[in-house]
Design a protein around this motif. Structure first.
Motif, short mmCIF file in Angstrom:
data_model
loop_
_atom_site.label_atom_id
_atom_site.label_comp_id
_atom_site.label_asym_id
_atom_site.label_seq_id
_atom_site.Cartn_x
_atom_site.Cartn_y
_atom_site.Cartn_z
N PRO A 168 0.82 -1.21 0.00
CA PRO A 168 0.00 0.00 0.00
C PRO A 168 0.86 1.26 0.00
O PRO A 168 2.04 1.23 0.32
N ALA A 169 0.22 2.37 -0.34
CA ALA A 169 0.95 3.62 -0.52
C ALA A 169 1.58 4.09 0.79
O ALA A 169 0.95 4.05 1.85
N GLN A 170 2.83 4.51 0.72
CA GLN A 170 3.51 5.17 1.82
C GLN A 170 3.80 6.62 1.43
O GLN A 170 3.93 6.93 0.24
N TYR A 171 3.92 7.49 2.46
CA TYR A 171 4.09 8.92 2.21
C TYR A 171 5.21 9.46 3.10
O TYR A 171 5.56 8.87 4.13
N GLN A 172 5.72 10.60 2.70
CA GLN A 172 6.73 11.30 3.50
C GLN A 172 6.29 12.74 3.74
O GLN A 172 5.64 13.35 2.89
N THR A 173 6.66 13.24 4.92
CA THR A 173 6.51 14.66 5.22
C THR A 173 7.86 15.16 5.77
O THR A 173 8.81 14.38 5.92
N ARG A 174 7.92 16.42 6.09
CA ARG A 174 9.17 16.96 6.63
C ARG A 174 9.43 16.48 8.06
O ARG A 174 10.53 16.66 8.59
N PHE A 175 8.44 15.84 8.68
CA PHE A 175 8.59 15.32 10.04
C PHE A 175 9.07 13.87 10.04
O PHE A 175 9.55 13.36 11.05
N THR A 176 8.96 13.17 8.90
CA THR A 176 9.19 11.73 8.85
C THR A 176 10.61 11.35 9.26
O THR A 176 10.82 10.44 10.08
N ALA A 177 11.61 12.01 8.70
CA ALA A 177 13.01 11.65 8.99
C ALA A 177 13.33 11.83 10.46
O ALA A 177 14.00 10.99 11.08
N PHE A 178 12.86 12.92 11.06
CA PHE A 178 13.09 13.17 12.50
C PHE A 178 12.45 12.05 13.32
O PHE A 178 13.04 11.54 14.28
N ALA A 179 11.22 11.68 12.95
CA ALA A 179 10.50 10.65 13.71
C ALA A 179 11.23 9.30 13.62
O ALA A 179 11.34 8.58 14.63
N ASP A 180 11.72 8.96 12.44
CA ASP A 180 12.45 7.69 12.31
C ASP A 180 13.73 7.70 13.16
O ASP A 180 14.04 6.72 13.84
N ALA A 181 14.46 8.78 13.10
CA ALA A 181 15.77 8.82 13.75
C ALA A 181 15.68 8.94 15.26
O ALA A 181 16.41 8.26 16.00
N LEU A 182 14.78 9.82 15.78
CA LEU A 182 14.79 10.13 17.20
C LEU A 182 13.63 9.54 17.99
O LEU A 182 13.73 9.42 19.22
#
Length: 454
Positions: free
Chosen positions: A329-343
């Motif tokens: 299914p479709a996945q999406y990115q926002t400007r918050f995604t990378a921060f959420a994954d890392a921290l």
């Protein structure tokens, strides 16, 4: 008593959720079957149209066979008559040979007579010459005989010339006759060949007439079969229409039952949530406390990230969901995604491991978007395997159900609901979840969720 009532309400909500999930799956299957029935019904319409064309074609074929039979019969009679006339003509031509050979015999006989006449003329001429000589010897006394002798010689010469002319003409006639006989003989050979072909043609015409008769019989059989098949197709179409109507009605009833169960589930969840907010301790109290602690930790990490300029408030509330190409299914990115994954993901993993009953901890924004998830549920997608991806790559996807929407829109410090976790393709898992609102600068971002099994 209130705590016990809440627990019982939670159990009822769980059972309602499981039953509603089952009904949703059943409804999905009924809808899929109904869609297949619609396709089958469309195919039956096409088949019926083709069947009607087949019936018309079979009837036309039968009429054509009958017309062909009549035409063949008439043609057979006409060809038989023509062949008989041709055969008579060939027989007549072959009979000319005997007449021509008789004529050749007559020419030969006339030629013999002409030769005899020539011989007689020569002998008469010699006789005239001898008479003239004897008349000369006799003197005056034989002068009259000399005149007769001269006349005999003249007549003998004319007779010889006539005999020679007749002989020449008979020779030409004999050559022409023999040439004609040669042509007649060649025609006779051809005539015999024609006779053989005529016999074969008669046999072929008889076979064609037989085949046309069989064709007419088969055409009648085809008409009978297509008429029977047409009735069967009509009955099948009617049966499919009734079955499709029944399936549609069943899907409607199932959907009504599912909505009623969801209503009952909502009431039970309201009682469960009310009991959870009471003074008594329940089986859910531990998970409520863990959820509140996890939410506080996540909000502290986000506020620290904003303070350290690792993240802006605008980045946090970014709703420009950019689809990741090739995901299903479709996945999406926002400007918050990378921060959420890392921290944030390490915190989610650690918090999930605090109790074996916890299925997972995650974040949900106001639109149902999960920027990250625990590592177990944030694996790279497998191309062409949406079923696996739905369960093991839940991060960056959109999820929304009635209980999550209720928690997102509700006012309170936390919400305790039983809900169905969507596993894709109509599969669900009934969980209890604690939802804690996440608020930044007085603005609600979404929820911190702890899902667990009891």
């Amino acid at each position: 008593m209130l705590a016990d009532l809440g627990e019982r309400s939670g159990d009822i909500a769980l059972q309602c959720s499981e039953t509603a999930g089952f009904l949703s799956e059943l409804n999905l299957r009924i809808q899929q079957d109904s869609a297949r029935l619609s396709d089958l019904h469309a195919n039956m319409d096409t088949l019926a149209a083709s069947q009607n064309e087949s019936v018309a074609a079979a009837q036309e074929l039968s009429l054509t066979a009958r017309r062909a039979g009549r035409i063949i019969a008439e043609g057979h009679a006409a060809i038989t008559l023509s062949l008989g006339e041709v055969a008579g003509l060939v027989e007549h031509v072959t009979g000319l040979e005997g007449h021509l050979r008789q004529f050749l015999s007559v020419i030969e006989a006339v030629g013999d007579i002409s030769d005899e006449l020539g011989t007689i003329a020569r002998q008469t001429r010699l006789l005239g010459i001898n008479a003239a000589i004897e008349a000369a010897r006799g003197g005056e006394a034989t002068q009259g005989f000399a005149v007769v002798a001269d006349e005999i010689r003249r007549l003998a010469g004319q007779a010889g010339e006539s005999a020679a002319s007749v002989g020449d003409k008979l020779g030409l006639l004999d050559r022409d006759a023999r040439r004609l006989i040669g042509g007649v003989e060649a025609n006779i050979v051809r005539g015999r060949d024609v006779g053989t072909h005529i016999d074969r043609l008669r046999m072929s015409m008889a076979e064609i007439a037989s085949l046309v008769t069989q064709f007419a019989e088969r055409s009648d059989a085809i008409v009978t079969c297509t008429d029977e098949a047409d009735s069967d197709v009509a009955a099948l179409r009617q049966g499919l229409a009734l079955f499709s109507q029944s399936a549609s009605e069943s899907a409607t009833r199932v959907e009504v039952a599912r909505r009623q169960l969801e209503g009952l589930e909502g009431m039970a969840n309201a009682m469960l949530d009310t009991a959870a907010h009471g003074p008594g301790r329940t089986r859910n109290s531990r998970y409520i406390a863990l959820a509140e602690e996890g939410a506080d930790e996540v909000m502290a990490l986000i506020r620290q990230g904003i303070a350290d300029n690792q993240l802006s408030l605008a980045d946090l509330f970014d709703t420009d969901y950019r689809r990741i190409e090739g995901t299903e299914p479709a996945q999406y990115q926002t400007r918050f995604t990378a921060f959420a994954d890392a921290l944030l993901r390490p915190t989610l993993d650690r918090r999930t491991g605090e109790d074996s009953a916890i299925v997972g901890c995650c974040l949900i924004d106001m639109n149902g978007y999960l920027p990250t998830h625990i590592s177990k549920r944030s694996q790279p997608q497998r191309p062409g395997d949406p079923r696996w991806n739905m369960e093991h790559a839940r991060n960056r996807q959109m999820f929304m159900d009635s209980q999550t929407r209720r928690a997102l829109d509700g006012e309170g410090d936390f919400f305790l609901f039983t809900y169905r976790q969507d596993l894709g393709e109509g599969r669900y898992r009934a969980l209890r979840s604690v939802f804690v609102p996440l608020v930044f600068e007085g603005r609600r971002w979404g929820l911190y969720e702890v899902g667990y099994l009891i």
